[in-house]
Design an enzyme around this catalytic site. Structure first.
Site, PDB file in Angstrom:
ATOM      1  N   HIS A  97      -6.205  -7.874  17.745  1.00  0.00           N
ATOM      2  CA  HIS A  97      -6.191  -9.130  16.850  1.00  0.00           C
ATOM      3  C   HIS A  97      -5.183 -10.172  17.533  1.00  0.00           C
ATOM      4  O   HIS A  97      -4.268  -9.828  18.003  1.00  0.00           O
ATOM      5  CB  HIS A  97      -5.990  -8.848  15.443  1.00  0.00           C
ATOM      6  CG  HIS A  97      -4.740  -7.854  15.596  1.00  0.00           C
ATOM      7  ND1 HIS A  97      -4.580  -6.434  15.800  1.00  0.00           N
ATOM      8  CD2 HIS A  97      -3.433  -8.125  14.947  1.00  0.00           C
ATOM      9  CE1 HIS A  97      -3.467  -5.983  15.707  1.00  0.00           C
ATOM     10  NE2 HIS A  97      -2.821  -6.784  15.023  1.00  0.00           N
ATOM     11  N   HIS A  99      -2.543 -12.955  16.202  1.00  0.00           N
ATOM     12  CA  HIS A  99      -2.015 -13.425  14.875  1.00  0.00           C
ATOM     13  C   HIS A  99      -1.686 -15.005  15.053  1.00  0.00           C
ATOM     14  O   HIS A  99      -1.414 -15.345  15.976  1.00  0.00           O
ATOM     15  CB  HIS A  99      -0.235 -12.971  14.811  1.00  0.00           C
ATOM     16  CG  HIS A  99      -0.219 -11.592  14.513  1.00  0.00           C
ATOM     17  ND1 HIS A  99      -0.003 -10.951  13.327  1.00  0.00           N
ATOM     18  CD2 HIS A  99      -0.446 -10.370  15.354  1.00  0.00           C
ATOM     19  CE1 HIS A  99       0.042  -9.767  13.433  1.00  0.00           C
ATOM     20  NE2 HIS A  99       0.072  -9.266  14.646  1.00  0.00           N
TER      21      HIS A  99
HETATM   22  P1  AMP Z   1       0.059  -5.618  14.572  1.00  0.00           P
HETATM   23  O1  AMP Z   1       1.695  -4.814  14.297  1.00  0.00           O
HETATM   24  O2  AMP Z   1       0.163  -6.611  15.702  1.00  0.00           O
HETATM   25  O3  AMP Z   1      -0.735  -4.491  14.880  1.00  0.00           O
HETATM   26  O4  AMP Z   1      -0.366  -6.503  13.178  1.00  0.00           O
HETATM   27  C1  AMP Z   1      -1.204  -5.659  12.377  1.00  0.00           C
HETATM   28  C2  AMP Z   1      -1.135  -6.719  11.177  1.00  0.00           C
HETATM   29  O5  AMP Z   1      -2.123  -6.255  10.336  1.00  0.00           O
HETATM   30  C3  AMP Z   1       0.072  -6.633  10.237  1.00  0.00           C
HETATM   31  O6  AMP Z   1       0.796  -7.850  10.125  1.00  0.00           O
HETATM   32  C4  AMP Z   1      -0.397  -6.179   8.882  1.00  0.00           C
HETATM   33  O7  AMP Z   1       0.280  -6.709   7.881  1.00  0.00           O
HETATM   34  C5  AMP Z   1      -1.856  -6.657   8.954  1.00  0.00           C
HETATM   35  N1  AMP Z   1      -2.799  -5.670   8.206  1.00  0.00           N
HETATM   36  C6  AMP Z   1      -2.825  -4.426   8.133  1.00  0.00           C
HETATM   37  N2  AMP Z   1      -3.881  -3.835   7.393  1.00  0.00           N
HETATM   38  C7  AMP Z   1      -4.556  -5.005   6.748  1.00  0.00           C
HETATM   39  C8  AMP Z   1      -5.681  -5.188   5.981  1.00  0.00           C
HETATM   40  N3  AMP Z   1      -6.157  -4.194   5.355  1.00  0.00           N
HETATM   41  N4  AMP Z   1      -6.022  -6.612   5.751  1.00  0.00           N
HETATM   42  C9  AMP Z   1      -5.383  -7.439   6.274  1.00  0.00           C
HETATM   43  N5  AMP Z   1      -4.225  -7.380   7.296  1.00  0.00           N
HETATM   44  C10 AMP Z   1      -3.654  -6.022   7.551  1.00  0.00           C
END
Ligand code: AMP
Ligand code: ZN
Length: 133
Positions: A97, A99
């Site tokens: 993903h 950001h």
């Molecule tokens: P990373 O730490 O780069 O893997 O980012 C994962 C991101 O996903 C974090 O910013 C979380 O807040 C976000 N996240 C986790 N679960 C969900 C969800 N169900 N819907 C939207 N965002 C999420």
């Protein structure tokens, strides 16, 4: 199935801001700033490292289009575009993903902390030859 695959399959709700046959973008559930958005390929791929290049290009196209929308429609003052690769770099969801983190001069709209300190002196020539070998 991982949580972003569940979202892509419609099994878990998300606040979707963009969707096509290959890519989904939705609001981060724990936003670090107003409009914090995730751009995600629907097909499961662990990280930036193993995403197939055509899909990666499309993810980045969508990331660019949405970044312009965030800039224009949320009136943010800047934006950080980043992807974390593996736990050591802060990746918590093992599904690639990107950001999109809108940045604001108004500190009430963000709670972002990036810190780039400097490491001790290094042998730059050796480092370059290690990277390009
Ligand atoms: P990373 O730490 O780069 O893997 O980012 C994962 C991101 O996903 C974090 O910013 C979380 O807040 C976000 N996240 C986790 N679960 C969900 C969800 N169900 N819907 C939207 N965002 C999420
Ligand atoms: Zn997945």
């Amino acid at each position: 199935m991982c949580i972003f695959c569940e979202i892509a399959n419609g099994n878990i709700p998300a606040n979707i801001v963009y969707e096509d046959d290959q890519v989904l973008a939705f609001l981060d559930v724990a936003p670090t700033s107003y409009g914090h958005t995730l751009v995600v390929p629907k097909q499961h791929t662990e990280s930036f490292l193993d995403c197939n290049p055509a899909l990666l290009h499309h993810v980045m196209d969508v990331a660019q289009q949405l970044s312009n929308k965030l800039m224009n429609n949320l009136n943010c003052d800047g934006i950080n575009v980043l992807t974390n690769v593996k736990e050591a770099a802060g990746q918590t969801i093992p599904h690639f993903h990107v950001h999109l983190i809108p940045r604001y001069e108004d500190s009430a709209k963000e709670n972002v902390k990036f810190q780039f300190g400097e490491i001790d002196k290094i042998d730059v020539e050796q480092l370059v030859s290690n990277i390009i070998r």
